[in-house]
Design a protein around this motif. Sequence first.
Motif, PDB file in Angstrom:
ATOM      1  N   SER A 298       0.953  -1.291  -0.056  1.00  0.00           N
ATOM      2  CA  SER A 298       0.109  -0.027   0.111  1.00  0.00           C
ATOM      3  C   SER A 298       0.729   1.365  -0.250  1.00  0.00           C
ATOM      4  O   SER A 298       0.315   2.282   0.773  1.00  0.00           O
TER       5      SER A 298
ATOM      6  N   PHE B 209      -1.058   4.301  -1.467  1.00  0.00           N
ATOM      7  CA  PHE B 209      -2.003   4.832  -0.587  1.00  0.00           C
ATOM      8  C   PHE B 209      -1.115   5.700   0.822  1.00  0.00           C
ATOM      9  O   PHE B 209      -1.633   6.670   0.930  1.00  0.00           O
ATOM     10  N   SER B 210      -0.079   5.116   1.204  1.00  0.00           N
ATOM     11  CA  SER B 210       0.409   5.670   2.413  1.00  0.00           C
ATOM     12  C   SER B 210       1.230   7.085   1.913  1.00  0.00           C
ATOM     13  O   SER B 210       1.019   8.044   2.742  1.00  0.00           O
TER      14      SER B 210
ATOM     15  N   GLU C 290      -2.667   7.086   8.132  1.00  0.00           N
ATOM     16  CA  GLU C 290      -3.398   6.144   7.957  1.00  0.00           C
ATOM     17  C   GLU C 290      -2.733   4.958   7.700  1.00  0.00           C
ATOM     18  O   GLU C 290      -1.650   5.111   6.854  1.00  0.00           O
ATOM     19  N   ARG C 291      -2.969   3.894   8.286  1.00  0.00           N
ATOM     20  CA  ARG C 291      -2.366   2.605   8.072  1.00  0.00           C
ATOM     21  C   ARG C 291      -3.286   1.520   7.577  1.00  0.00           C
ATOM     22  O   ARG C 291      -4.252   1.233   8.054  1.00  0.00           O
ATOM     23  N   ARG C 292      -2.774   0.933   6.511  1.00  0.00           N
ATOM     24  CA  ARG C 292      -3.297  -0.351   6.074  1.00  0.00           C
ATOM     25  C   ARG C 292      -2.438  -1.421   6.214  1.00  0.00           C
ATOM     26  O   ARG C 292      -1.219  -1.457   6.289  1.00  0.00           O
ATOM     27  N   GLU C 293      -3.047  -2.674   6.396  1.00  0.00           N
ATOM     28  CA  GLU C 293      -2.349  -3.811   6.529  1.00  0.00           C
ATOM     29  C   GLU C 293      -1.841  -4.222   5.458  1.00  0.00           C
ATOM     30  O   GLU C 293      -2.539  -4.461   3.970  1.00  0.00           O
ATOM     31  N   GLY C 294      -0.552  -4.465   5.035  1.00  0.00           N
ATOM     32  CA  GLY C 294       0.208  -4.807   3.905  1.00  0.00           C
ATOM     33  C   GLY C 294       0.290  -6.338   3.867  1.00  0.00           C
ATOM     34  O   GLY C 294       0.008  -7.193   4.569  1.00  0.00           O
TER      35      GLY C 294
END
Length: 240
Positions: free
Chosen positions: A121, A124-125, A135-139
């Motif tokens: 991501s 996005f990051s 904001e954090r997304r699980e990779g």
Amino acid sequence: MEKILVTPRSLTKKRHPAFSLFEDAGLSVVTCTPGVMPGEDELLSLLPGCIGYLAGVEKITARLLEAAPGLQVISRNGAGMENVDIEAAKRLGIKVFPTAGANARGVAELTTGLMIGLLRSIPFSSGALKAERWERREGMELEGKCLGIIGCGEVGRLVAGMAGALGMRVLGYDLYPNMAFCLDSFEWADTEQIFRQADIITLHVPGGEKPLIDREALKAMKEGVYIINTARASVVDEEA
């Protein structure tokens, strides 16, 4: 002195050292506006009188070729030749050659970078940070994922090697497979198997009259599959 026209932006933006090879051979190098893809009007002012044409992605029409009666050869700076009117070139006795594989490693590294960027991501990051948001997304990790490569020419085989080094299982399809190509992590497959099993699909094929990835192909793929197209836009039906 006989002349060679050079138009690829990567070569004209800053004088490329390879120009000296032409000059050492007694040829004069003519370039278009540096770093800019030329239009037909500019080409019509430059190409007549040239015996060779090192071309970029600009449209090379019958009208342009007919205006250059001394032109003997066109070398495309890349693998694709869909921007050249091949029939007109044949009719006028102009030879046309691609430079297949010249940028293969660069495209393969870009493809691998896009895989990492998507699963981690990164776009996005990066966008969130630029907008001053944390904001954090699980990779996800590439290791253990299944990569499907459609088009196993020079680019596809390099991608297969890079993916294997990252611990991926690799399925490859090619219309004319090189069965001598062998990696521990690689196996040949048909497109149906790739669509069923691949977590990521990368495309390295020439464009055609019909897109390779259409509505039916998308229906056959795993849910959540990533598709990376570093070939031609026409390979994917974007509306589907």
